[in-house]
Design a protein around this motif. Structure first.
Motif, mmCIF file in Angstrom:
data_model
loop_
_atom_site.group_PDB
_atom_site.id
_atom_site.type_symbol
_atom_site.label_atom_id
_atom_site.label_comp_id
_atom_site.label_asym_id
_atom_site.label_seq_id
_atom_site.Cartn_x
_atom_site.Cartn_y
_atom_site.Cartn_z
ATOM 1 N N ARG A 109 -73.928 -10.003 -15.900
ATOM 2 C CA ARG A 109 -72.712 -9.880 -15.076
ATOM 3 C C ARG A 109 -72.563 -8.449 -14.593
ATOM 4 O O ARG A 109 -72.708 -7.494 -15.359
ATOM 5 N N GLY A 110 -72.273 -8.276 -13.324
ATOM 6 C CA GLY A 110 -72.078 -6.937 -12.769
ATOM 7 C C GLY A 110 -72.903 -6.747 -11.507
ATOM 8 O O GLY A 110 -73.765 -7.572 -11.163
ATOM 9 N N VAL B 53 -74.037 -6.049 -18.773
ATOM 10 C CA VAL B 53 -72.980 -5.812 -17.785
ATOM 11 C C VAL B 53 -73.239 -4.522 -17.013
ATOM 12 O O VAL B 53 -73.852 -3.585 -17.511
ATOM 13 N N LEU C 64 -67.918 -5.308 -13.417
ATOM 14 C CA LEU C 64 -67.394 -6.184 -14.468
ATOM 15 C C LEU C 64 -65.872 -6.098 -14.441
ATOM 16 O O LEU C 64 -65.289 -5.027 -14.618
#
Length: 622
Positions: A452-453, A510, A514
């Motif tokens: 995620r990111g 991440v 985020l």
């Protein structure tokens, strides 16, 4: 602390810790009450507290100047650096200012003639100068020699001499008992002028400023007194010491005892015979040419205080927001204007690792400016100028830190290599070591990770390597999934890339982007491992947050007395370590743009050179 602490070693307000400044509150309140309510317009009493603030500012300016000059290297006296233990020992340098403030205020109230002082009296200024030159300098010389007697030295003065390499503020790092004796000594001219009725605000403030000036100058570890002064007026060598003169006292211990005027060392035969040689050698010393440069930039407006050139107490701890810095917004605004006017890269830190000379250069740009498109050309110009300056100085490797390597900014530094194909200085973005640090931060036995990111060069490489190792990478965002899948090409690795909205996985990779909503979806006990330059905001107390890609520095890395942004002590970002390893190994290629060095090769080289992976406490299973 002295080797065998004597009585009155600690300051009385030590138990108050960071709240020690409240001891001045009664004096301030009483003074305001007398001035505003009782209409006692005693300007001399009222100005005591502005003078204390001036002393704090004066000392801080010396600290910043000294650290800047010793980082550059020109006129430096001693090469050896300072470490965190010295910073911690000297962090309470303002204790003596608090103590003097109390003495000044109480004296103004109880000593006849110490209040309602005039602004200027020439006879008082002359008398102060004469008394200092005679009794004060003479008495200090013998007091100082007495403090070097083994009994007093082990109980008191050894605390001051714990600092072999001095900083300006080392001058006032003494046990409380010593400060009592110094205060009594320096009070002689002030009390004499009060008794004789010749005291004035100018003589009072001027004498205090003179003491601070000479104290700071004598401990600044770079020579700044020009030789022509002693040529024009030869007797000056008896009346004014130099930084190199007093530096010898901290390395030889049994010579150069004088306060500010070496005349008594000449009279009593305690002048070090190498004083003149060290002075001349220090003046001839040129600016140091580094082997490796790490190019970073300012982050938030408050980050100026966290630089090594800023507040030592903040620079020696990981960067975080402090409430009291909001009170300093006028100074913060002034520093921002100063950096914009200066408009060029400046040196903030130097280190030495084996035979390599290391420096950190900082761009006078803030995070918010990197997000403005119209600032792109200006920032790239500054970075390019830094690259060319490094080339001119013979720098082997220049590593790009923080946003200086942005893809949209300069394609991870590739822009400069294309513009200057004959560049001998190797430009390193450190992406290979950053990827290796992330991969080695993932707990053993992990079979799934959630990605995620914002995608970046490091993010793509981490995902690809995990898939090749048989670890499934779950991506909740379809757009990111398609980009990652496309970057792999038609390989079996993409079978380990999964598009899923499940947030139950306990290991998250991440990056920037985020959101708070993302963190709320994480299960209890989730481990967040950043692959970005900036750490995520820690919103969950029931989860674990790993550091950004970084490694612990070996003990042989010298002159480490400040933290790199938000990292712990003696921990360096992978991007910075990569530049050092690149130079140590003598690799003759750039690592920028789409190019990435062999991940395992870089990791093993870092380990072999003494850098260690970071370990945090995490749950046993993920």
């Amino acid at each position: 602390m002295a080797s065998r602490p004597g009585i009155l070693t600690d300051w009385p307000w030590k138990p108050l810790g960071s709240f020690k400044h409240v001891i001045l509150a009664p004096c301030v309140i009483h003074n305001i009450y007398a001035f505003m309510v009782k209409d006692e317009k005693d300007l001399s009493s009222f100005l005591i507290f502005p003078i204390l603030l001036w002393r704090v500012l004066h000392n801080q300016l010396w600290i910043s100047l000294s650290r800047y000059r010793t980082a550059k290297g020109n006129n430096r006296i001693i090469d050896k650096g300072i470490e965190f233990d010295q910073v911690d020992r000297e962090r309470n340098w303002d204790d003596q200012i608090l103590f003097n403030g109390i003495l000044f205020y109480v004296s103004s109230k109880i000593i006849p003639g110490a209040s309602y002082l005039p602004m200027w009296r020439l006879d008082g200024v002359i008398l102060t100068a004469l008394i200092h030159t005679g009794p004060v300098e003479f008495l200090y010389y013998w007091l100082h020699r007495l403090l070097h007697h083994h009994y007093l030295y082990s109980r008191y003065h050894s605390h001051h001499h714990s600092s072999i390499v001095t900083e300006p503020i080392t001058s006032v790092i003494h046990p409380f008992a010593e400060h009592i004796s110094y205060s009594m000594l320096f009070a002689i001219p002030l009390i004499t002028t009060i008794v004789t009725g010749t005291a004035s605000l100018t003589s009072f403030a001027g004498y205090v400023t003179y003491i601070d000036l000479m104290n700071n100058m004598g401990h600044c570890n770079f020579e700044l007194i020009p030789r022509w002064l002693f040529i024009i007026f030869p007797p000056l060598k008896y009346l004014m010491y130099t930084p190199s003169y007093h530096s010898l006292h901290h390395t030889q211990f049994r010579t150069n005892y004088s306060l500010f005027m070496p005349i008594y060392d000449y009279i009593y035969g305690t002048m070090d015979t190498s004083s003149v040689t060290l002075y001349e050698d220090s003046l001839k010393r040129l600016e140091e040419a580094p082997d490796v440069v790490h190019l970073t930039h300012l982050t938030t407006p408050d980050s100026i205080y966290h630089l090594r050139l800023g507040l030592a107490c903040l620079a020696s701890t990981p960067q975080e927001s402090k409430w009291y810095l909001w009170l300093m917004w006028p100074v913060t605004l002034w520093t921002m204007m100063l950096t914009w006017i200066y408009g060029r890269t400046f040196v903030v830190e130097r280190n030495r690792f084996r035979k390599l000379r290391l420096q950190t250069w900082t761009l006078p740009k803030y995070n918010i400016q990197y997000n403005l498109r119209w600032q792109k050309v200006s920032i790239n110009t500054l970075i390019e100028e830094a690259v060319l300056e490094a080339e001119e100085k013979g720098v082997k490797v220049l590593s790009l830190g923080l946003l200086n390597q942005g893809e949209e900014l300069n394609r991870y530094g590739e822009l400069y290599v294309q513009r200057h194909p004959r560049l001998k200085t190797k430009v390193v973005d450190g992406s290979s070591l950053a990827v290796a640090a992330v991969l080695n931060s993932i707990p053993k036995g992990t079979t799934h990770v959630l990605h995620r990111g914002n995608l970046s060069k490091v993010a793509y490489a981490v995902a690809l390597n995990l898939c090749r190792r048989g670890i499934q990478v779950v991506v909740p965002c379809e757009d990111d999934y398609q980009k990652l899948k496309k970057s792999f090409g038609i390989t079996s690795d993409q079978n380990n890339m999964i598009l899923s909205k499940s947030y139950s996985i306990k290991t998250w990779l991440v990056g920037d982007g985020l959101t708070e909503e993302d963190q709320k979806k994480a299960a209890e006990g989730t481990l967040f491992i950043p692959f970005s330059q900036f750490p995520p905001k820690k919103l969950r107390k029931d989860c674990f947050y790993h550091s950004i890609p970084a490694m612990a520095a070996p003990a042989s890395l010298e002159n480490v007395d400040s933290c790199e942004n938000w990292l712990p002590r003696r921990v360096m970002s992978a991007w910075r370590v990569a530049g050092i390893v690149h130079a140590l190994e003598g690799w003759d290629e750039h690592e920028c743009g789409s190019t990435m060095a062999d991940i395992d090769k870089v990791w093993q080289a870092s380990i072999q050179h003494g850098f260690k992976p970071l370990v945090i406490k995490t749950p046993l299973k993920f």
